[in-house]
Design a protein around this motif. Structure first.
Motif, PDB file in Angstrom:
ATOM      1  N   PHE A 155      -9.678   0.769 -10.475  1.00 26.86           N
ATOM      2  CA  PHE A 155      -8.881   0.483  -9.283  1.00 26.86           C
ATOM      3  C   PHE A 155      -7.429   0.919  -9.480  1.00 26.86           C
ATOM      4  N   ILE A 156      -6.904   0.709 -10.681  1.00 26.84           N
ATOM      5  CA  ILE A 156      -5.530   1.136 -10.961  1.00 26.84           C
ATOM      6  C   ILE A 156      -5.407   2.651 -10.842  1.00 26.84           C
ATOM      7  N   LEU A 157      -6.338   3.359 -11.466  1.00 24.55           N
ATOM      8  CA  LEU A 157      -6.314   4.820 -11.435  1.00 24.55           C
ATOM      9  C   LEU A 157      -6.466   5.334 -10.007  1.00 24.55           C
ATOM     10  N   ALA A 158      -7.401   4.758  -9.249  1.00 22.67           N
ATOM     11  CA  ALA A 158      -7.627   5.194  -7.868  1.00 22.67           C
ATOM     12  C   ALA A 158      -6.402   4.948  -7.003  1.00 22.67           C
ATOM     13  N   HIS A 159      -5.763   3.794  -7.194  1.00 25.17           N
ATOM     14  CA  HIS A 159      -4.573   3.460  -6.389  1.00 25.17           C
ATOM     15  C   HIS A 159      -3.440   4.441  -6.647  1.00 25.17           C
ATOM     16  N   TRP A 160      -3.124   4.685  -7.913  1.00 26.14           N
ATOM     17  CA  TRP A 160      -1.989   5.543  -8.229  1.00 26.14           C
ATOM     18  C   TRP A 160      -2.279   7.002  -7.933  1.00 26.14           C
ATOM     19  N   LEU A 161      -3.521   7.410  -8.082  1.00 21.00           N
ATOM     20  CA  LEU A 161      -3.889   8.777  -7.734  1.00 21.00           C
ATOM     21  C   LEU A 161      -3.743   8.999  -6.227  1.00 21.00           C
ATOM     22  N   ARG A 162      -4.218   8.024  -5.463  1.00 22.46           N
ATOM     23  CA  ARG A 162      -4.122   8.122  -3.997  1.00 22.46           C
ATOM     24  C   ARG A 162      -2.672   8.056  -3.543  1.00 22.46           C
ATOM     25  N   LEU A 163      -1.889   7.185  -4.180  1.00 27.40           N
ATOM     26  CA  LEU A 163      -0.478   7.063  -3.830  1.00 27.40           C
ATOM     27  C   LEU A 163       0.265   8.358  -4.127  1.00 27.40           C
ATOM     28  N   THR A 164      -0.059   8.996  -5.240  1.00 27.97           N
ATOM     29  CA  THR A 164       0.566  10.269  -5.589  1.00 27.97           C
ATOM     30  C   THR A 164       0.219  11.349  -4.570  1.00 27.97           C
TER      31      THR A 164
ATOM     32  N   VAL B 156      -0.549  10.937  -1.461  1.00 26.79           N
ATOM     33  CA  VAL B 156       0.147  10.662  -0.198  1.00 26.79           C
ATOM     34  C   VAL B 156       1.618  11.044  -0.293  1.00 26.79           C
ATOM     35  N   LYS B 157       2.282  10.632  -1.359  1.00 33.17           N
ATOM     36  CA  LYS B 157       3.717  10.889  -1.498  1.00 33.17           C
ATOM     37  C   LYS B 157       4.017  12.383  -1.604  1.00 33.17           C
ATOM     38  N   LEU B 158       3.109  13.133  -2.210  1.00 32.29           N
ATOM     39  CA  LEU B 158       3.318  14.573  -2.346  1.00 32.29           C
ATOM     40  C   LEU B 158       2.878  15.345  -1.104  1.00 32.29           C
ATOM     41  N   GLY B 159       2.309  14.633  -0.136  1.00 34.54           N
ATOM     42  CA  GLY B 159       1.896  15.272   1.108  1.00 34.54           C
ATOM     43  C   GLY B 159       0.582  16.006   1.021  1.00 34.54           C
ATOM     44  N   TRP B 160      -0.144  15.821  -0.071  1.00 37.85           N
ATOM     45  CA  TRP B 160      -1.412  16.529  -0.228  1.00 37.85           C
ATOM     46  C   TRP B 160      -2.485  16.022   0.735  1.00 37.85           C
ATOM     47  N   SER B 161      -2.373  14.768   1.191  1.00 40.39           N
ATOM     48  CA  SER B 161      -3.380  14.224   2.105  1.00 40.39           C
ATOM     49  C   SER B 161      -3.345  14.928   3.458  1.00 40.39           C
ATOM     50  N   ARG B 162      -2.220  15.578   3.766  1.00 35.56           N
ATOM     51  CA  ARG B 162      -2.102  16.321   5.021  1.00 35.56           C
ATOM     52  C   ARG B 162      -2.520  17.781   4.849  1.00 35.56           C
ATOM     53  N   SER B 163      -2.697  18.185   3.612  1.00 31.66           N
ATOM     54  CA  SER B 163      -2.971  19.587   3.324  1.00 31.66           C
ATOM     55  C   SER B 163      -4.430  19.936   3.601  1.00 31.66           C
ATOM     56  N   ARG B 164      -4.644  21.184   4.059  1.00 28.04           N
ATOM     57  CA  ARG B 164      -6.010  21.695   4.229  1.00 28.04           C
ATOM     58  C   ARG B 164      -6.314  22.725   3.144  1.00 28.04           C
ATOM     59  N   ASN B 165      -5.624  22.570   2.013  1.00 35.51           N
ATOM     60  CA  ASN B 165      -5.824  23.468   0.880  1.00 35.51           C
ATOM     61  C   ASN B 165      -7.294  23.436   0.451  1.00 35.51           C
ATOM     62  N   PRO B 166      -7.939  24.590   0.350  1.00 34.58           N
ATOM     63  CA  PRO B 166      -9.368  24.609  -0.014  1.00 34.58           C
ATOM     64  C   PRO B 166      -9.661  24.013  -1.380  1.00 34.58           C
ATOM     65  N   ILE B 167      -8.644  24.005  -2.260  1.00 31.21           N
ATOM     66  CA  ILE B 167      -8.847  23.405  -3.581  1.00 31.21           C
ATOM     67  C   ILE B 167      -8.883  21.887  -3.484  1.00 31.21           C
ATOM     68  N   LEU B 168      -8.016  21.321  -2.633  1.00 34.38           N
ATOM     69  CA  LEU B 168      -7.940  19.872  -2.492  1.00 34.38           C
ATOM     70  C   LEU B 168      -8.960  19.318  -1.509  1.00 34.38           C
TER      71      LEU B 168
ATOM     72  N   ALA C  92      -0.883  -6.871  -8.278  1.00 39.74           N
ATOM     73  CA  ALA C  92      -0.184  -6.575  -7.027  1.00 39.74           C
ATOM     74  C   ALA C  92       0.567  -5.257  -7.127  1.00 39.74           C
ATOM     75  N   PHE C  93       1.128  -4.974  -8.304  1.00 42.21           N
ATOM     76  CA  PHE C  93       1.843  -3.729  -8.528  1.00 42.21           C
ATOM     77  C   PHE C  93       0.903  -2.607  -8.958  1.00 42.21           C
ATOM     78  N   LEU C  94      -0.067  -2.944  -9.798  1.00 41.39           N
ATOM     79  CA  LEU C  94      -0.918  -1.919 -10.390  1.00 41.39           C
ATOM     80  C   LEU C  94      -2.004  -1.427  -9.448  1.00 41.39           C
ATOM     81  N   THR C  95      -2.496  -2.290  -8.561  1.00 46.96           N
ATOM     82  CA  THR C  95      -3.614  -1.912  -7.697  1.00 46.96           C
ATOM     83  C   THR C  95      -3.345  -2.132  -6.213  1.00 46.96           C
ATOM     84  N   ALA C  96      -2.196  -2.709  -5.860  1.00 47.59           N
ATOM     85  CA  ALA C  96      -1.873  -3.040  -4.467  1.00 47.59           C
ATOM     86  C   ALA C  96      -2.754  -4.157  -3.922  1.00 47.59           C
ATOM     87  N   TYR C  97      -3.341  -4.949  -4.805  1.00 48.15           N
ATOM     88  CA  TYR C  97      -4.112  -6.124  -4.387  1.00 48.15           C
ATOM     89  C   TYR C  97      -3.352  -7.369  -4.821  1.00 48.15           C
ATOM     90  N   SER C  98      -2.759  -8.046  -3.856  1.00 44.60           N
ATOM     91  CA  SER C  98      -2.017  -9.260  -4.152  1.00 44.60           C
ATOM     92  C   SER C  98      -2.981 -10.434  -4.304  1.00 44.60           C
TER      93      SER C  98
END
Length: 598
Positions: A51-60, A62-74, A153-159
């Motif tokens: 859960f920690i890895l998934a949270h920080w990977l997803r947060l990264t 989003v912050k880098l804008g990759w979730s909006r990208s249609r890059n064929p690699i991503l 709460a900090f590591l996984t966003a689950y309070s």
């Protein structure tokens, strides 16, 4: 003569050998159980690590804008993430979501595996011993999941409030282990004629632990739902009994290493309490609360001092020693300068607070707060935010909207859909200032504000010219019935007004509270919803259609947050609709349901 003289020596030697063999067997069993409990703890840590890895990977991403990208690699990774979330977010009977059910299944599977792996079944006492070790390990987990200041709460966003369901499941599992541990051991010692063992002090301490856990779980299944304050006191007292009795049950670090677990769980609980106590002391310095009664059981609390790190949507624990000297109660924060709370009364503390506010309008009380707690996505990371509230759940959504408006710049492009269903017209006056905030803000054109009145009373029908009337076939209806946004029992929510609020201003209400004939002094610049020029829709909102429309208005490279607050029926509808809107070829959809576990 020689054979006779050596017989006692042989007997003594045999007894010594048997005792040595018994000690070796117990030592070997303890070594196995210690290894198994270590592996169980490692497995739980690995699960948390996922859960920690998934949270920080997803947060990264989003912050880098990759979730909006249609890059064929991503794109393959984004597609997999969305397909997984589409499944996990959905409702499942008996669980918060499919994802929650999967976590519970994994937890149960781990317990079943480590309960019966490497157990010598030739003696039933070995099974009882393993259950005792598993109970101890799960007891530590129970305390960890209950920590207010949890690192998760900090590591996984689950309070902690989102972990409360898992806390209860782990608690019931621990009780089951303790019952089986005691029952099997009792059966074994009675069967071998060693019933005297059950009278030893360490066994008596273990019996006390078992009964304390059983009655604590019983209180959780009964009192928690209708007498929470009484449940909390019982729960706390019995927990202290459990910790002390568990230490006495296995009082040696050398003979039995379970005492280490007792020390760890006690240290976790004490550290959490110490942090909370220090916050209460610090925030009580030169702090006061001004309270005002609102119609239909509402109460507004305005604090003199802001709270550090407070963010709308999170919640804090409020201490009012005048009303409850030894209790703190959680309420949602909407703004922090000043910290203003709107509380709906139900029973217990909230009822007493409202009655005190009616008897002493504008009274100043000693107060302190501690927190903030709770986790939620940053709404500024999304192109559109859909806020759905039922009844007093609007205290959460008003705060999110006000905070977004405060943080918006001239170049901001975020849009807000604000949907609120409320039963009575009187309840709208609770949020007059908040509604004015949303309507008159410089970024007000970015808000689509939709207020639904589901119960049209006589006073409402003639009061606001801005009310959108139902069709001719519906004009005879005065009670439109509860919607999904209103059914069920909500928790005690709090809201704080936006920048226009002030603890010094006061406003009057020309309404009378339905359960009392006394007039209310309500602090606001406006007196009623007639000053809002607010279109009020009569009837239940089509929540599903509203959410789907909002999602369809976005392009593939945009993001939408769907946040809701209210009763279980509301969060169920929102979660299900949001899950169906998560598509590989659509906008990124995030759902957050504010729903306390107590």
């Amino acid at each position: 003569m020689s054979s006779t003289s050596t017989s006692p020596q042989a007997s003594a030697s045999a007894a010594a050998a048997a005792e040595h063999a018994q000690e070796a067997w117990l030592a070997a069993r303890q070594k196995v159980n210690t290894d198994i409990l270590t592996q169980y703890a490692a497995s739980l840590s690995a699960l948390i690590g996922v859960f920690i890895l998934a949270h920080w990977l997803r947060l990264t991403v989003v912050k880098l804008g990759w979730s909006r990208s249609r890059n064929p690699i991503l794109l393959p990774f984004i597609s997999l993430s969305r397909i997984t979330r589409r499944i996990f977010v959905r409702n499942l009977l008996g669980f918060t979501s499919v994802g929650h059910a999967i976590v519970v299944i994994i937890y149960v599977a781990l317990n079943c595996t480590f309960s019966f792996y490497r157990v010598d079944y030739s003696v039933s006492a070995n099974v009882a011993s393993r259950f005792g070790w598993m109970a101890t390990g799960n007891f530590v987990l129970v305390v960890f999941l209950a920590l207010k200041n949890t690192p998760l709460a900090f590591l996984t966003a689950y309070s902690y409030e989102r972990l409360n369901v898992l806390h209860r499941i782990a608690g019931y599992t621990t009780v089951l282990y303790v019952i089986c541990h005691g029952a099997i051991y009792s059966s074994y010692f009675i069967g071998v004629g060693r019933i005297s063992v059950l009278r030893e002090d360490v066994v008596t301490a273990g019996i006390i632990v078992g009964f304390a856990m059983f009655f604590s779980a019983l209180a959780g299944m009964t009192l928690r739902h209708f007498k929470y304050e009484l449940f909390y006191i019982i729960h706390l007292v019995l927990f202290l009994v459990m910790v002390v009795a568990l230490g006495l049950h296995r009082p040696s670090f050398k003979a039995d290493q379970t005492l280490y677990a007792t020390v760890i769980l006690a240290a976790l609980w004490f550290a959490d309490r110490l942090i909370r106590f220090c916050r209460l002391v610090y925030n009580s310095i030169n702090n006061e609360a001004t309270i005002y009664a609102l119609p239909n059981g509402g109460t507004r609390i305005v604090l003199k001092k802001p709270m550090a790190r407070a963010r709308p949507g999170k919640h804090c624990y409020v201490w009012l020693p005048k009303l409850r000297a030894f209790e703190t109660h959680p309420f949602t924060i909407v703004a922090n300068d000043p910290l203003e709370l709107i509380v709906n009364s139900y029973s217990g503390f909230t009822r007493d607070l409202h009655e005190y506010a009616m008897d002493n309008p504008g009274a100043s009380l000693k107060v302190s707060v501690e927190g903030p707690y709770g986790t939620l996505p940053d709404p500024m990371d999304f192109d559109k935010v859909v806020l759905v509230a039922g009844g007093s759940g609007a205290t959460f959504t008003f705060g999110i909207a006000s905070d977004m408006l405060r943080r918006m710049s001239e170049n901001s492009k975020q849009k807000i859909d604000f949907i609120w269903a409320v039963k009575g017209h009187d309840n709208l006056t609770w949020f007059t200032q908040h509604l004015n905030n949303l309507r008159n803000h410089v970024h007000a054109p970015r808000i689509a504000l939709k207020v639904h009145l589901t119960r049209l009373g006589p006073s409402s029908s003639n009061q606001d010219s801005s009310i959108e009337r139902p069709s001719a076939s519906d004009t005879s209806m005065t009670d439109l019935g509860p919607s999904a946004l209103e059914k069920g029992n909500t928790s005690d929510y709090i809201a704080a007004s936006g920048p226009a609020s002030s603890a010094a201003t006061r406003y009057e209400s020309d309404r009378e509270e339905k359960r009392d004939t006394r007039q209310f002094d309500i602090p606001s610049a406006a007196t009623s919803t007639t000053n809002l020029n607010l279109p009020i829709i009569i009837g239940r909102p089509d929540t599903e259609a509203e959410i789907r429309s909002a999602v369809k208005s976005l392009t593939k490279n945009q993001r939408v947050l769907i946040a809701s607050c209210g009763p279980d029926s509301l969060t169920s509808v929102v979660r299900q609709v949001a899950a169906s809107c998560i598509r590989v070829d659509g906008p990124a959809v995030e759902v957050h349901c504010e729903q306390f576990g107590w």
